[in-house]
Design a protein around this motif. Sequence first.
Motif, PDB file in Angstrom:
ATOM      1  N   LEU A 149       6.401   1.212  -9.316  1.00  0.00           N
ATOM      2  CA  LEU A 149       6.659   1.476 -10.727  1.00  0.00           C
ATOM      3  C   LEU A 149       5.422   1.217 -11.572  1.00  0.00           C
ATOM      4  O   LEU A 149       5.063   2.027 -12.437  1.00  0.00           O
ATOM      5  CB  LEU A 149       7.819   0.592 -11.202  1.00  0.00           C
ATOM      6  N   VAL A 150       4.749   0.088 -11.326  1.00  0.00           N
ATOM      7  CA  VAL A 150       3.543  -0.251 -12.078  1.00  0.00           C
ATOM      8  C   VAL A 150       2.478   0.819 -11.861  1.00  0.00           C
ATOM      9  O   VAL A 150       1.834   1.293 -12.806  1.00  0.00           O
ATOM     10  CB  VAL A 150       3.006  -1.640 -11.657  1.00  0.00           C
ATOM     11  N   VAL A 151       2.288   1.225 -10.605  1.00  0.00           N
ATOM     12  CA  VAL A 151       1.284   2.242 -10.280  1.00  0.00           C
ATOM     13  C   VAL A 151       1.612   3.561 -10.972  1.00  0.00           C
ATOM     14  O   VAL A 151       0.740   4.210 -11.556  1.00  0.00           O
ATOM     15  CB  VAL A 151       1.203   2.441  -8.754  1.00  0.00           C
ATOM     16  N   ALA A 152       2.880   3.974 -10.899  1.00  0.00           N
ATOM     17  CA  ALA A 152       3.279   5.243 -11.500  1.00  0.00           C
ATOM     18  C   ALA A 152       3.050   5.244 -13.006  1.00  0.00           C
ATOM     19  O   ALA A 152       2.463   6.183 -13.561  1.00  0.00           O
ATOM     20  CB  ALA A 152       4.748   5.529 -11.192  1.00  0.00           C
TER      21      ALA A 152
ATOM     22  N   LEU B 225       3.314   9.437   5.972  1.00  0.00           N
ATOM     23  CA  LEU B 225       2.662   8.142   6.125  1.00  0.00           C
ATOM     24  C   LEU B 225       3.289   7.073   5.224  1.00  0.00           C
ATOM     25  O   LEU B 225       3.565   5.956   5.672  1.00  0.00           O
ATOM     26  CB  LEU B 225       1.164   8.270   5.832  1.00  0.00           C
ATOM     27  N   VAL B 226       3.507   7.405   3.951  1.00  0.00           N
ATOM     28  CA  VAL B 226       4.069   6.393   3.053  1.00  0.00           C
ATOM     29  C   VAL B 226       5.535   6.110   3.386  1.00  0.00           C
ATOM     30  O   VAL B 226       6.022   5.000   3.192  1.00  0.00           O
ATOM     31  CB  VAL B 226       3.903   6.790   1.566  1.00  0.00           C
ATOM     32  N   SER B 227       6.235   7.121   3.904  1.00  0.00           N
ATOM     33  CA  SER B 227       7.624   6.898   4.333  1.00  0.00           C
ATOM     34  C   SER B 227       7.649   5.945   5.513  1.00  0.00           C
ATOM     35  O   SER B 227       8.462   5.001   5.558  1.00  0.00           O
ATOM     36  CB  SER B 227       8.285   8.224   4.725  1.00  0.00           C
TER      37      SER B 227
ATOM     38  N   PHE C 134       0.823  -1.202   0.000  1.00  0.00           N
ATOM     39  CA  PHE C 134       0.000   0.000   0.000  1.00  0.00           C
ATOM     40  C   PHE C 134       0.862   1.259   0.000  1.00  0.00           C
ATOM     41  O   PHE C 134       0.518   2.257  -0.654  1.00  0.00           O
ATOM     42  CB  PHE C 134      -0.950  -0.003   1.201  1.00  0.00           C
ATOM     43  N   SER C 135       1.974   1.225   0.717  1.00  0.00           N
ATOM     44  CA  SER C 135       2.880   2.370   0.719  1.00  0.00           C
ATOM     45  C   SER C 135       3.484   2.587  -0.665  1.00  0.00           C
ATOM     46  O   SER C 135       3.663   3.725  -1.106  1.00  0.00           O
ATOM     47  CB  SER C 135       3.996   2.162   1.752  1.00  0.00           C
ATOM     48  N   SER C 136       3.787   1.476  -1.355  1.00  0.00           N
ATOM     49  CA  SER C 136       4.341   1.574  -2.701  1.00  0.00           C
ATOM     50  C   SER C 136       3.332   2.190  -3.660  1.00  0.00           C
ATOM     51  O   SER C 136       3.700   2.964  -4.556  1.00  0.00           O
ATOM     52  CB  SER C 136       4.766   0.186  -3.196  1.00  0.00           C
ATOM     53  N   ILE C 137       2.057   1.851  -3.480  1.00  0.00           N
ATOM     54  CA  ILE C 137       1.015   2.472  -4.298  1.00  0.00           C
ATOM     55  C   ILE C 137       0.986   3.983  -4.047  1.00  0.00           C
ATOM     56  O   ILE C 137       0.884   4.789  -4.976  1.00  0.00           O
ATOM     57  CB  ILE C 137      -0.362   1.852  -3.986  1.00  0.00           C
ATOM     58  N   GLY C 138       1.099   4.346  -2.765  1.00  0.00           N
ATOM     59  CA  GLY C 138       1.142   5.767  -2.424  1.00  0.00           C
ATOM     60  C   GLY C 138       2.318   6.480  -3.053  1.00  0.00           C
ATOM     61  O   GLY C 138       2.176   7.580  -3.598  1.00  0.00           O
ATOM     62  N   TRP C 139       3.509   5.859  -3.017  1.00  0.00           N
ATOM     63  CA  TRP C 139       4.691   6.453  -3.650  1.00  0.00           C
ATOM     64  C   TRP C 139       4.516   6.545  -5.160  1.00  0.00           C
ATOM     65  O   TRP C 139       4.951   7.506  -5.789  1.00  0.00           O
ATOM     66  CB  TRP C 139       5.935   5.627  -3.332  1.00  0.00           C
TER      67      TRP C 139
ATOM     68  N   SER D 255      12.865  -4.375  -1.444  1.00  0.00           N
ATOM     69  CA  SER D 255      13.095  -3.576  -2.647  1.00  0.00           C
ATOM     70  C   SER D 255      12.340  -4.128  -3.845  1.00  0.00           C
ATOM     71  O   SER D 255      11.908  -3.374  -4.715  1.00  0.00           O
ATOM     72  CB  SER D 255      14.595  -3.519  -2.957  1.00  0.00           C
ATOM     73  N   VAL D 256      12.165  -5.446  -3.894  1.00  0.00           N
ATOM     74  CA  VAL D 256      11.401  -6.048  -4.990  1.00  0.00           C
ATOM     75  C   VAL D 256       9.936  -5.667  -4.878  1.00  0.00           C
ATOM     76  O   VAL D 256       9.279  -5.309  -5.866  1.00  0.00           O
ATOM     77  CB  VAL D 256      11.577  -7.584  -4.994  1.00  0.00           C
ATOM     78  N   LEU D 257       9.395  -5.698  -3.653  1.00  0.00           N
ATOM     79  CA  LEU D 257       7.998  -5.333  -3.457  1.00  0.00           C
ATOM     80  C   LEU D 257       7.754  -3.854  -3.740  1.00  0.00           C
ATOM     81  O   LEU D 257       6.690  -3.466  -4.219  1.00  0.00           O
ATOM     82  CB  LEU D 257       7.573  -5.665  -2.024  1.00  0.00           C
TER      83      LEU D 257
END
Length: 294
Positions: A246-249, A221-223, A12-17, A239-241
């Motif tokens: 990247l996909v979201v961006a 929050l995402v940090s 979820f944090s990665s989606i936010g980033w 790091s893989v997760l």
Amino acid sequence: MNTRLAVIVLLFSSIGWGLTWLPIKTLGDAGLHGLHLVFIICTSVSIVLMPWIIKQRALWLPVLPFMLLVALFGGLANIAFQVSILYGDVIRVMILFYMLPIWSVLGGCFILGEVLDKRRVLTLLLCVGGAFLILEAWKVSWLSFTWIDGLALLSGFALAANTIVFRFTMDTPFTSKIGFMFVGGFVLVSIVLLFYPTGVALPETKVILGALAYGLGWIMLVSYGSMWGVTCLGAGRGSVLIVVELVVAVLSVLIITQIGLKFYEAIGCVMVIVAAILEGAREDEPVGFVSPSS
């Protein structure tokens, strides 16, 4: 330690980033300079987290050199990422930033003793290969390497280094480490502004309030979520997760700009998602992992 919860939080944090480029570009279009944006973010978050830093000082003072590394690497990663996204092409910046899995896996292997087993090699190949397809890396001209490209590359390297230091200081209060990241960013961007002032006036109050909301309601929050997830899961696995970002961006850029997704770009997205599932499904680290706190 609940690894499944860590996987969920990190995803979820990665989606936010992956969606941060939207408010960054919006604030930039409203007249906010990149360095001013980072200054507002780092100052506001530092003020909010300062009470915890002071309260926990007896616990982090014994590892002060590592905390200073957190401040350095975390600050550099934040400044370089925000500024490169604001002034650069989102896709090109992502190409360079997503050298992150390579730095993290290698650092986790050689510094932390994380085992590079067959599954991790496979997920790393899927991750990097998927990024290569999504970003059409073969079409990028590397002859015109700019300062923005340098910042994007630096942001990925600094974030990888920061995750390794976080993982290496498992017994140090987590909130203090997050706080040091933003204090480091505040100090670094203040030095830059002191010696290289932008000459650009601050925009109207509502834009500054928007930057504050972005910093406190989004970036903090995402940090917290991404660094906690990486700390729990390990530098290589985390790091893989994170590459789900990247996909979201890329998908958000394609949807908003109404550009169709090519077949090989879709294949790249699937490869990254499969890599995330393979790593996220692990119950534990590969046999032979050496805990940094041991």
